[in-house]
Write an enzyme that holds these catalytic residues in place. Structure first.
Site, PDB file in Angstrom:
ATOM      1  N   PRO A 151       0.795  -1.219   0.000  1.00 57.31           N
ATOM      2  CA  PRO A 151       0.000   0.000   0.000  1.00 57.31           C
ATOM      3  C   PRO A 151       0.834   1.279   0.000  1.00 57.31           C
ATOM      4  CG  PRO A 151      -0.646  -1.482   1.793  1.00 57.31           C
ATOM      5  CD  PRO A 151       0.639  -1.965   1.229  1.00 57.31           C
ATOM      6  N   GLU A 152       0.992   1.828  -1.174  1.00 52.84           N
ATOM      7  CA  GLU A 152       1.454   3.202  -1.298  1.00 52.84           C
ATOM      8  C   GLU A 152       0.239   3.947  -1.852  1.00 52.84           C
ATOM      9  OE1 GLU A 152       5.319   3.741  -3.125  1.00 52.84           O
ATOM     10  OE2 GLU A 152       5.935   1.745  -2.529  1.00 52.84           O
TER      11      GLU A 152
END
Length: 286
Positions: free
Chosen positions: A2-3
């Site tokens: 998760p960016e």
DNA sequence: TTTCCTGTTAGTGT
DNA sequence: AACACTAACAGGAA
């Protein structure tokens, strides 16, 4: 992984399903996942309607009726799974696959909603959290956060301005600093710098205006492109049509140390910078 | 088997 | 100010 693009993808997906629904019950499997005692949490959250899902940087915010906001940070291994009557949406970390029974051993919390659907928060390493906060607390927390690279107002001048007060910092670690710019993690930092032709070890002060321009453009380009592909992480989305996507195949440098540069064919270097694995091309990045 | 590495980031110490 | 290191933890790769 998760960016920003992964978080944006999850937010868009959840926004199709959650608003208008009421939280009927809440189950907790790991005390540390939430910021209050379970009893207090339930009192605040159960019976309350969800109005909206949005994000700031890598954090996901679920707005509830009243002055209540759920702030979710997936950290490295967090995962949100929406299991509706007809749809299944998986966003975040790749480890736990689709088709598995839920909750599983990595499930830390579950929201059961009024339409019978369930939102699972899974997190292998237990770094992630869900916090219940007021708008005021949200504001305080978010004022510390930096520029939104996908805002219309984002450009090379803003980027330079945000970073230039740390002139001696190396550009890659500076990009990872969420108080300066939000949403860029290890993958997109390396990808952006490769696109822009800038060595990750260059100092902030050494960047010329043309390079700031190239970097700002590269960041926006990489992030947008990844969102189009529904992020780099395994992000499996299944509905009537069935669709899924991955930016993984598009990566130019991340995870490719020792392999050939896709532009010039030279072997990509890998080492550590600011404690993070960093990959770059000595030919294409100066 | 063991050791090393991994998407994050707040906090602490130098 | 910049940087290194740690905490949270599981599991894949070598």
């Amino acid at each position: 992984m998760p960016e920003l693009p992964e978080v944006e993808t999850i937010v868009r997906d959840l926004n199709k399903y959650l608003p208008g629904k009421i939280i009927k019950s809440f189950q907790l499997f790991n005390k540390k996942t939430i910021n209050l005692s379970l009893a207090v949490w339930r009192r605040q959250v159960v019976g309350v309607k969800i109005t909206k899902v949005w994000r700031r940087g890598k954090q996901i915010i679920i707005d509830l009726v009243g002055d209540k906001h759920l702030v979710i940070h997936l950290k490295m291994t967090g995962q949100l799974i929406w299991q509706g009557k007809h749809d299944l949406v998986v966003g975040g970390h790749p480890i736990v696959g689709v088709g598995e029974e839920l909750p599983n051993k990595f499930t830390r919390a579950v929201f059961s909603l009024s339409d019978g659907g369930q939102l699972f928060f899974n997190d292998v390493r237990k770094f992630g959290y869900i916090k219940l906060v007021s708008a005021k607390e949200l504001d305080i927390a978010f004022t510390r956060l930096g520029l939104e690279p996908l805002a219309k107002s984002f450009n090379d001048k803003k980027l330079k301005l945000a970073l230039v007060n740390s002139p001696k910092a190396k550009i890659k670690p500076a990009l990872l600093d969420q108080t300066k710019v939000v949403g860029i993690g290890n993958i997109y930092a390396d990808e952006s710098l490769w696109r822009a032709g800038i060595l990750p070890s260059r100092t902030v002060a050494s960047l010329k205006d043309a390079e700031w321009k190239a970097l700002a453009k590269a960041i926006v380009g990489v992030l947008k492109s990844s969102i189009t592909h529904r992020g780099t992480s395994f992000s499996n989305y299944r509905d009537a049509q069935g669709s899924s996507g991955s930016f993984l195949k598009k990566l130019k440098v991340y995870g490719r140390g020792g392999q050939e540069c896709r532009k010039c064919g030279k072997i990509l270097h890998k080492s550590k910078l600011g404690g993070r694995g960093t990959v770059w091309c000595e030919e294409c990045q100066k």
